[in-house]
Design a protein around this motif. Structure first.
Motif, PDB file in Angstrom:
ATOM      1  N   THR D  49       0.833  -1.192   0.000  1.00 53.34           N
ATOM      2  CA  THR D  49       0.000   0.000   0.000  1.00 53.34           C
ATOM      3  C   THR D  49       0.872   1.248   0.000  1.00 53.34           C
ATOM      4  O   THR D  49       0.574   2.243  -0.659  1.00 53.34           O
ATOM      5  CB  THR D  49      -0.920  -0.003   1.233  1.00 53.34           C
ATOM      6  OG1 THR D  49      -1.737  -1.161   1.165  1.00 53.34           O
ATOM      7  CG2 THR D  49      -1.767   1.233   1.277  1.00 53.34           C
ATOM      8  N   ASP D 178      -5.669  -0.984  -5.108  1.00 50.17           N
ATOM      9  CA  ASP D 178      -5.092  -1.535  -3.878  1.00 50.17           C
ATOM     10  C   ASP D 178      -6.038  -2.567  -3.301  1.00 50.17           C
ATOM     11  O   ASP D 178      -7.055  -2.235  -2.708  1.00 50.17           O
ATOM     12  CB  ASP D 178      -4.848  -0.400  -2.873  1.00 50.17           C
ATOM     13  CG  ASP D 178      -4.099  -0.882  -1.651  1.00 50.17           C
ATOM     14  OD1 ASP D 178      -3.718  -2.072  -1.611  1.00 50.17           O
ATOM     15  OD2 ASP D 178      -3.889  -0.079  -0.732  1.00 50.17           O
ATOM     16  N   GLU D 179      -5.708  -3.822  -3.462  1.00 50.85           N
ATOM     17  CA  GLU D 179      -6.541  -4.920  -2.976  1.00 50.85           C
ATOM     18  C   GLU D 179      -8.012  -4.680  -3.270  1.00 50.85           C
ATOM     19  O   GLU D 179      -8.829  -4.670  -2.342  1.00 50.85           O
ATOM     20  CB  GLU D 179      -6.335  -5.090  -1.457  1.00 50.85           C
ATOM     21  CG  GLU D 179      -4.874  -5.058  -1.073  1.00 50.85           C
ATOM     22  CD  GLU D 179      -4.503  -6.107  -0.042  1.00 50.85           C
ATOM     23  OE1 GLU D 179      -5.255  -7.081   0.086  1.00 50.85           O
ATOM     24  OE2 GLU D 179      -3.450  -5.962   0.581  1.00 50.85           O
TER      25      GLU D 179
HETATM   26 MG    MG Z   1      -2.252  -2.644   2.168  1.00 47.52          MG
END
Ligand code: MG
Ligand code: ATP
Ligand code: ATP
Ligand code: MG
Lengths: 325, 329, 527, 338, 304
Positions: D49, D178-179
């Motif tokens: 991240t 992000d994910e």
């Molecule tokens: Mg993360």
């Protein structure tokens, strides 16, 4: 249907609270030591007079009968007769309530307007010297006894500087045709400033601290970060996203604050000779005027209870997560 | 396995179990929102001694709720659950204490399952204390339990606080706590979902190993079919509080019958760059547990739904060695 | 005998009753020096009066006060009601003072129309009380008032004896010094009612006296003078002729007639005005003959002129007759009836009333004695601090009540220069009442000793900061005609005097504690 | 090979915690070619991240980019003045966050939030913005009449779609996700991934997909970057990195994943131990404490070795990878360490 | 059989009770303002405890000057009265010192009552849920419907005027805030894994509350307690100001009321009405500072 049941239960709850408060009140005043007849004791006060008065106020009946009569009257909106004023309590309260409400709301609106702006500003300037100094200062304003603050303001701005009148709602002898006429006059405004300022100084701390901590919380939310990643201007991020979200709980706290303020008015109204409900309550209690004290107390309690409900409702209306569920 | 032969074969028997939650306050109600969530809605199955059953399904389908019912952490709002012949609703007081030592739970989130103020020793002592194990024996049993879950040099952990352990280690402590009273029945609620991929395998291996060694009857709750396949021979697929399919895991993976199971199996990604990219045999949208569709709860997403699905709730029917709740069968 | 139990003094709390509270503290301090165990119990007025008035066996001694009112310029009310045995059970004689000799004296002065003979009887009453000390008389406080002399001509302000400058005569005669013609007066108490049939409170009476006329009014010298009456004459001991002034008009323009006068007195006894009833019960019949109204009394009553003719408000029959008829069927009395626009015939007309805030009256230019001010405005200012501030800022120009420290007012006036402060000895008084039902207070010697124990100058100086005069008589020195000066002058006080009185009566001091004389047992437990 | 769209060189990002620093990204280098999906994988806390956010330069208050370059179309984003950077955000680089629920402002309708970007950043008028919003909703497969709904009225999967629509709003060149599917159920996850892939191909986007699930990477990515403890362990094409991993860590990860299509009797093998504390990382190779192949020389800083063109590996023993792969396939290899 | 050396078992260190209590209370010693608050508390507590030694006079004694005049309205320093005297001839400094005693007495007992009652009700309601919760929360609703200050006024009139009225009223009404917060805290705690785990491990409700839940809410109780201290002192002051206070015990509120009733403002007797006001502000804001320090510890994410 379940939804009717739920709404019904909320109203039932309200009714229960009201009934409980009413009953507690009744018992408190009836069991209170001190005799309401005390006000009439005079060398010419006779036994006959006494009994006539007792009968007039129903004080000669057993307690449970008094309670039933009292409940019955309340249901019809009857608050009884004031011992001292020999006047229907309802009438007296209705003439005083507007004064109290005007004072309460004007001070709270000032407090909230200031508190929200200042709170947002402090959140924005987090860690700065200004913020470091402001927080304890704000806490200190909340630690001041309201009456003390009122007296100090009175001593400075009224007695010493003579800028504002010392009490009441109007210049002596000024005549107004009605509430509206009075409340919109300059005269009234100049009388309102000091008491409203006292209350406002005391109450700005709550919205200020609340706004600030909410802002700080919201600023950490993902959607604020996202707004920044979107390349939106700082102003848009802070005002449209952070402040808008932080404002929600502050707005709902307003309703609660009205309830609290109303209770606190008791003291400030006494300092500024403000003809409101709070001062009347104090006088009535001091004079064992049960019906009046009961009525004033009940009116304040009613506003408090309704404001609690309003806070719920406000939250439900203002927050789309609830209103558009 | 098969340590005692006299006991009846079925350990847990669930019949038409229901768990309905009352949710939403007055405001939801004012807007006419239903206030009942049927987390478990008429579920029937048996678990034999020594069996490991996977409870599979999407988030919110009622897996955890089912697990909580089995452990009497929640009381059924309908139907019955028998544990070793005894109706759980009737289990009270000292018998509840006894039950607590026979049926245990392994928690999903190890970071949450251990009181941060307690040392590992204190954490593991609690069940022993409750079971009336004398103080002198406790230390010994704690060490044994930690060895059982393959924590090397258990003594060094005893006086540590949870934040001083890694997730994998903590989850082993959680398992040790569940096993320390030597239960017969264990419910594991997604025990590895909070762990990092690299340590998951270790915990799963311990679970498999311990289960086999102690001959435990186990329920393994997960939304990941690949994991269920790794630990359970039988799988129950749930959807919105109901059982869709119930059968051997291998069968289900190889040849899913229920349309929902089909989609579920097809959707599982595999760590292989050459996997197929066929579209899923399922409609878009998500299940809404507050307003499930009439008839078959899956019909609004089902590619092969027909008129009957809207009007009639499909009962689980045997298809081969499996049970499938679908009008297609 | 037994040691005397712990005795208590009831007092109101310091808030608002500073001087009383302070006096009680000082008194307790002095009594303790006699070997008594003394406890001061402060409680609000309602609770205190509840105990004193309704639980007459339950208290030892209490601080109390009697305020000055114009009609108390005649000593009858105090002399009779406070100490006559007939009022001991449930009247004002809550101290339970019983003395046949005194009863006879009090009754005699009541029937005596000849002023000088009556004066002798009132003197005798004062001497008996001095001997028996049913009350420990403390002081006649001085009332302090102030006004703005740039607004009002000081020479036009009337100082009524025993009352002070805040009185009806001042309001009627005060002259503006300049352009400001509104008299703005403060009061700390709320107005309860503006009602001619309800004695609702002292501040309220300032208003009723201005809006409604009476046949007579008590003059600045404390003696009654004709007002709405042209004149009055005693025909015999039970008959009075009153001639009504001609040309008077109600505020709604209708003329004031003798019928109205008759109606007013009948309304007072009619049952709908319980508070006025005592003032008119002695009337046997009222007859009208032209513009003369003849009152026939049941019993001779010397005070009739002051306490009835100068007390009962004249009310318009055409307004009140229907109201009273209506009320007759209801539990409420006329006391709970508030006119929207009160109608009287007095020198001021009612204009407006903002609840808890102010009352405005306007001058009645048609009155036979028209006031020189334009308006008379009463403002409710609950605390002394604010009242003083308002006086200095001009928001108030006549201080009608000052509950604070008079010295502060005087200092402020000195600094300000525009204010004139006037202090007047009040006709009211402060005292400690002993409960004669409870030993040892049933012993006159004991009461006398307690009374002697405290030098009144201490009270005057330390509690009243000099704004009071020492007292030993219920008749104020302000009422020069009735006041028996020798009673006060002859009273000697001090610790030694008190100790001697006790010793003479047989009380003994053992181990610093005072004991009953002889073998008297303590009959009551300390409470 | 064509010039990459984005080239990260030796990036360093640190967080200040009290008096100490967490070097969350400690010299990461990788390339993102045009028109590809790159998977950024690694264990929790390895700095994924942080890297993703650093590319937008909207990082936490206590974070700072302390070194390296982020070359985007020839410009170094790490040094770009804030004003220019802000102009570039969302128009060139858009972001799809992990939790769409929290990243949509709860008090505005979805249309408002789309419109905000379109009007304030895209210079569109009200009508135009509405039309474009409808178009975007269609693209991600949501009924356009749901534009007036508030975020909480959408299900998790739909919210994620809204987030993708938002990212597409200004036709960016690069989308960083992000994910985006971690919190979703398998079925929904699969649907979103399919959608993303379809859009990427159709619009010729470049996508960085952050995830900890190599199955997901295997499913849709062309390339992968494997991170471990703030450093890039290995990066290259999907095939190269997954079928023939060259870093022991990647090999270990492969072993730890259950495979639904594999044999039923397969045994999973964990990597024992835990990632190092980034506030105080071990000297030399950071994987050394957990690595079954660690040698003494691993105590020194490992070199970057290109095992194939465009396949750099951060390992002393990268050249022996073929041999190590065989060892790594055995469970005992990893157990011995524990 | 050869002896096998048992592995060295490290005995858990059992910190002494006091240290554990302090840790449980988690005093906010890192926040400078909170520390200032604690210091103020300390000073006032010492003053209150040693009031007899510190005060120069009996605070209620009517004093005379050496010339046997009443020692009224003396300025600070005059005739050896440190802060002057009141209009009744009482020593202001001594009143101030004794006032701290009332303040702390009221503050601490009120805080204790509010925190104790609120916590217990909150714990019970939150933990047991169902009808117990319903009943207790309806009671809380009722308490929320009672306007506090008016209630104290009525109560003060109902009972004998006494400083304890404020405490009683607070105990009767203000438990509601604490109870609600604690309840919601307990509700979340109850769903925490380790609480559930304790249930699964067979722990009794009582044990779970005592061991797992109570320690977690203790700081929260303490927080509400410290808020209550300020409330109590302010309320007492207001009540005294309105004339419903206890005439027999010296409190700062009483002093202010006394000063206003005696027109200290007009007399410009700042030495009289300023010190009690400042003392109130100091002690109450000390409470706020400590409270905030607590909040920072309890809800660190807020970073207030
Ligand atoms: Mg993360
Ligand atoms: N205490 C509760 N009160 C109300 N509703 C609940 C409660 N617990 C669960 N539910 C609801 O019941 C349904 C089933 O929940 P449950 O936790 O059993 O699902 P799950 O299959 O375990 O999901 P997940 O995979 O997310 O853990 C959900 O819709 C959930 O919102
Ligand atoms: N604001 C912060 N302050 C201090 N340290 C931080 C902060 N944010 C992240 N970190 C630390 O930086 C490291 C990298 O965090 P990052 O969020 O980039 O990891 P990640 O790979 O995205 O992990 P995950 O898979 O859990 O999302 C971690 O050790 C984390 O603890
Ligand atoms: Mg679950």
């Amino acid at each position: 249907m379940t939804n009717f049941k739920a709404v019904g239960s909320r109203l039932l709850q309200l009714a229960l609270v009201l009934w409980a408060v009413v009953t507690i009140l009744f018992l408190m005043f009836r069991l209170m030591p001190g005799n309401p007849m005390a006000a009439y004791i005079d060398p010419t006060f006779t036994l006959e007079q006494q009994q006539q008065l007792m009968a007039q106020f129903g004080l000669d009946k057993p307690l449970w009968q008094q309670y039933l009569i009292y409940l019955g009257n309340l249901l019809q909106g009857e608050l009884g007769q004031s011992f001292r004023y020999r006047e229907p309590v309802g009438e007296r309260i209705w003439t005083l309530l507007p004064n109290t409400l005007v004072l309460t709301f004007s001070s709270l609106i000032i407090a909230y307007a200031f508190g929200i702006l200042a709170g947002a500003y402090l959140a924005w300037r987090r860690g700065s010297f200004i913020e470091q100094a402001a927080i304890p200062a704000v806490l200190t304003t909340r630690a001041m006894p309201e009456f003390w603050l009122g007296m100090v303001l009175l001593a400075i701005f009224s007695f010493s500087l003579g800028w504002f009148p010392a009490g009441g709602t109007r210049a002596p002898g000024a005549e107004y045709s009605g509430f509206l006429d009075l409340y919109t006059s300059r005269d009234f405004l100049s009388h309102l400033i000091l008491p409203a300022a006292t209350l406002a100084i005391y109450s700005q701390g709550l919205p200020l601290l609340l706004m600030r901590s909410n802002m700080l919380d919201v600023m950490k939310e993902d959607f604020v970060t996202m707004a920044r990643i979107k390349g939106l201007s700082n102003w848009t991020v802070v005002v449209r996203h952070a402040a808008r979200n932080a404002l929600l709980p502050v707005m709902t706290s307003f309703a609660i604050a009205v309830g609290y303020q109303l209770q606190g008015n008791v003291v400030v109204e006494s300092v500024f000779s403000w003809p409101g409900l709070g001062r009347e309550l104090v006088n009535a209690v001091a004079a064992s005027d049960y019906p009046l004290a009961q009525g004033a107390f009940l009116m304040i309690a009613l506003v408090v209870i309704l404001m609690n409900l309003l806070a719920d409702l406000l939250y439900a209306v203002l927050d789309p997560r609830v209103s558009h569920a | 396995m098969n340590i005692v032969t006299k006991k009846p074969e079925v350990l847990v028997s669930v019949h038409e179990a229901r768990l309905h939650y009352q949710v939403g306050g007055a405001f939801a109600a004012m807007r006419g929102k239903s206030t009942v969530v049927k987390a478990v809605d008429g579920v029937t199955f048996d678990i034999r001694r020594g069996e490991s059953v996977g409870l599979l399904g999407e988030s919110g389908c009622g897996k955890t709720s089912m697990g909580r019912l089995l452990l009497k952490l929640e009381d059924t709002t309908g139907g019955s659950i028998h544990f070793d012949g005894e109706e759980l609703g009737e289990v009270r007081r000292h018998r509840l204490k006894k039950f607590r030592s026979r049926a245990q739970l392994i928690f999903q989130n190890p970071f949450d399952a251990i009181n941060p103020r307690f040392t590992i020793r204190a954490t593991l002592s609690e069940p022993l204390e409750n079971a009336g194990i004398p103080r002198s024996e406790r230390e010994d049993r704690i060490v044994k339990a930690l060895e059982l879950v393959r924590l090397p040099e258990p003594e060094q952990f005893l006086d540590r606080y949870p934040h001083q352990l890694s997730g994998g280690q903590l989850q082993r402590v959680v398992m040790a706590r569940a096993l320390i009273l030597q239960p017969e029945f264990v419910v594991a609620d997604e025990p590895v979902s909070m762990l990092d991929v690299s340590v998951r395998a270790g915990v799963l291996n311990v679970f498999r190993d311990v289960r086999d060694r102690l001959g435990l009857t186990a329920i393994y709750i997960s939304h990941d079919l690949a994991l269920v396949r790794y630990v359970c021979e039988r799988t129950i697929v749930m959807y919105l509080g109901r059982i869709m399919e119930d059968g051997s895991t291998e069968d289900i993976v190889r040849e899913p019958l229920h349309p929902y199971t089909k989609a579920l199996v097809a959707a599982v990604p595999v760590p292989n760059p050459d996997q197929s990219h066929d579209p899923l045999p399922i409609g878009r949208g998500a299940p809404d547990p507050r307003n499930p569709p009439s008839g078959c709860v899956f019909r609004d997403r089902c590619p092969s739904a027909h008129a009957r699905c809207a009007s009639e709730v499909p009962e689980p029917r045997p298809v081969g060695s499996r049970l499938v709740a679908c009008h297609l069968f | 005998g037994d040691p005397i139990r712990k005795i208590t003094i009831l007092s109101r709390p310091q808030a608002g009753q500073q001087a009383e509270f302070q006096s009680v503290q000082l008194i307790a301090q002095e009594w303790r020096k006699l070997g008594l165990d003394v406890e001061v119990k402060a409680m609000p007025w309602e609770q205190m009066s509840d105990v004193v008035w309704y639980k007459r066996n339950d208290w030892d001694s209490t601080a109390w006060q009697m305020v000055g009112r114009p009609e108390r310029s005649d000593p009858d009310e105090l002399v009779f009601n406070l100490f006559h045995s007939s009022t001991a059970e449930n009247g004002y004689n809550f101290a339970g003072y019983l003395n046949k000799d005194y009863d006879a004296t009090a009754e005699a002065q009541r029937g005596e129309i000849d002023p000088d003979k009556r004066k002798a009887l009132v003197y005798k009453a004062q001497e008996i009380l001095d001997k028996d000390q049913p009350y420990m008389m403390l002081v006649h406080p001085k009332s302090t008032f102030a006004f703005d002399k740039t607004v009002w001509k000081p020479e036009s302000v009337v100082n009524q004896s025993g009352i002070g400058i805040r009185n009806t005569w001042t309001f009627l005669g005060i002259e503006p010094a300049g352009a400001k013609k509104d008299l703005i007066i403060n009061s700390s108490d709320n107005i309860k009612a503006i009602n001619p049939l309800y004695i609702s409170g002292s501040v309220d009476s300032w208003i009723t006296e201005l809006v409604w006329d009476r046949l007579l009014r008590v003059g600045p010298d404390g003696l009654p003078k004709p007002w709405a009456a042209e004149s009055f004459t005693w025909k015999d001991a039970t008959t009075v002729d009153v001639k009504l002034k001609s040309g008077m008009k109600w505020h709604d323009g209708k003329p004031v007639t003798p019928e109205d006068v008759k109606f007013s007195f009948e309304a007072a006894v009619g049952g709908e005005a319980p508070m006025y009833k005592p003032f008119a019960t002695n009337i046997d019949s009222i007859a009208i003959n032209g513009d003369v109204v003849t009152f026939k009394l049941k019993k001779p009553a010397a005070s009739f002129v002051t306490s009835s003719l100068a007390k009962v408000n004249l009310i318009p029959k055409h307004v009140w007759e229907p109201i009273l008829k209506d009320l007759a069927a209801k539990p409420e009395t006329a006391e709970s009836y508030q006119e929207q626009m009160p109608i009287g015939s007095g020198p001021f007309k009612f204009v407006s009333w903002a609840k808890n805030e102010s009352v405005t009256l306007a001058a009645n230019k048609d009155h036979f004695n028209p006031p020189k001010v334009d308006r008379w405005i009463l403002r409710i200012v609950p605390n002394a601090e604010a009242a003083l501030g308002m006086l200095r800022s001009g928001e108030v120009n006549f201080m009608g009540e000052f509950t604070g420290d008079p010295q502060v007012l005087i200092d402020a006036a000195k600094k300000d220069g525009d204010l004139e402060v006037v202090s007047t000895v009040d006709m009211g008084f402060r005292y400690i009442a002993f409960n004669e039902r409870r030993p040892p207070f049933n012993d006159p010697a004991f009461r006398r000793a307690l009374s002697e124990a405290v030098d009144r100058q201490l009270i005057v100086k330390a509690a009243y900061r000099g704004f009071a005069v020492a007292s030993n008589s219920i008749v104020s020195p302000a009422l020069e005609f009735w006041h028996d000066k020798s009673v006060v002058d002859g009273f000697k006080a001090g610790h030694d005097v008190a100790a001697k009185t006790l010793k003479d009566a047989g009380y003994t001091l053992e181990g610093g504690k005072l004991h009953y004389p002889g073998d008297t047992k303590e009959a009551l437990a300390a409470n | 090979m064509t010039e990459p769209l984005l080239s990260v060189r030796n990036l360093r990002v640190s967080y200040q915690v009290g008096r100490s620093f967490v070097h969350a990204v400690d010299g990461a280098s990788f390339d993102i070619p045009k028109g590809s999906i790159t998977g950024l994988v690694g264990e929790s806390g390895c700095g994924k991240t942080t890297v993703a956010r650093a590319l937008t330069r909207v990082i936490a208050d206590n974070a700072a980019i302390t070194g390296g370059e982020i070359l985007f179309e020839g410009r170094n984003l790490a040094k770009l003045p804030e004003k220019e950077m802000n102009a570039l955000r969302w128009r060139d680089i858009a972001f799809v966050p992990q939790s769409a629920m929290n990243s949509l402002d709860p008090v505005y309708t979805v249309e408002y939030q789309l419109g905000e970007v379109l009007r304030r950043r895209g210079g569109m008028g009200r009508k135009q913005a509405r039309a474009r919003s409808e178009e975007l909703f269609e693209m991600v497969g949501i009924d356009a009449n749901r534009l007036d709904d508030y975020p909480h009225q959408f299900s998790g999967g739909m919210r994620q779609r809204v987030a993708i629509a938002l990212a597409l709003a200004l036709d960016p060149k690069l989308i960083i996700a992000d994910e985006p599917v971690t919190a979703l159920d398998v079925i929904v996850q699969r649907q979103i991934l399919d959608q993303l892939k379809e859009l990427q191909v159709r619009l010729g986007l470049s996508v960085i997909l952050v995830t900890h699930d190599i199955s997901v990477v295997a499913y849709i990515c062309d390339r992968t970057v494997v991170m471990y403890a703030g450093k890039v362990a290995e990066s290259g094409t999907m095939q190269a990195a997954l079928t023939a991993p060259s870093h022991p860590y990647t090999m270990g990860l492969r072993n730890a994943f259950p495979d639904l299509q594999g044999a039923a009797s397969g045994v999973l093998t964990p990597i024992e131990g835990a990632p190092p504390n980034l506030a105080n990382p071990p000297a030399g190779c950071r994987f050394k404490p957990r690595c079954p192949f660690a040698l003494d020389l691993c105590g020194s800083e490992p070199p970057v070795i290109d095992v194939a063109p465009g396949h750099p590996v951060l390992c002393h023993r990268a050249r022996e990878s073929a041999a190590l792969r065989i060892e790594a396939a055995k469970t005992e290899t990893w157990m011995a360490r524990a | 059989m050869p002896e096998i050396a048992a592995p060295a078992i490290i005995k858990p260190r059992r910190p002494n009770i006091l240290a554990r209590m302090f840790r449980a209370l988690r005093l906010p010693v890192n926040d400078p303002f909170a520390v200032a608050g604690l210091v103020i508390y300390f000073v006032f507590i010492v003053t209150a405890v040693f009031a007899d030694q510190i005060a120069t006079h009996d605070p209620t004694e009517i004093l005379y000057t050496p010339s046997y005049d009443l020692a009224a309205d003396l300025r600070p320093g005059q005739d050896g009265f440190l802060m002057g005297t009141t209009s009744l001839g009482r020593d202001i400094f001594s009143q101030l010192v004794y006032g701290s005693r009332s303040a702390l007495l009221i503050g601490v007992t009120a805080a204790f009552m509010v925190a104790l009652i609120g916590s217990i009700i909150g714990l019970i309601a939150g933990y047991f849920g169902r009808w117990v919760d319903a009943v207790l929360m309806r009671l809380a609703d009722i308490a929320f419907g009672i306007p506090f200050l008016p209630f104290v006024i009525v109560l003060a009139a109902f009972l004998q005027p006494s400083i304890w009225n404020v405490v009683i009223a607070m105990a009767l009404v203000l438990w509601r805030d604490t109870a609600r917060v604690i309840r919601s805290q307990v509700l979340t705690l109850r769903t925490r894994g380790y609480v559930e785990a304790a249930r699964v491990a067979g722990s009794s409700d009582f044990k779970i509350i005592l061991r797992h839940i109570a320690p977690n809410i203790l700081p929260l109780s303490f927080l509400y307690g410290s808020i209550a201290i300020g409330w109590a002192i302010l309320t007492e002051a207001s009540i005294s100001f309105l004339g419903f206070g206890d005439p027999d015990s010296i409190s700062w509120g009483y002093m202010l009321q006394d000063a206003f009733a005696s027109q200290a403002l007009a007399k410009q007797a700042y030495y009289w009405f300023v010190p009690p006001g400042i003392c109130i502000i100091l002690v109450v804001s000390a409470g706020f500072f400590v409270t905030r320090g607590y909040e920072n510890i309890l809800f660190p994410k807020l970073n207030r």
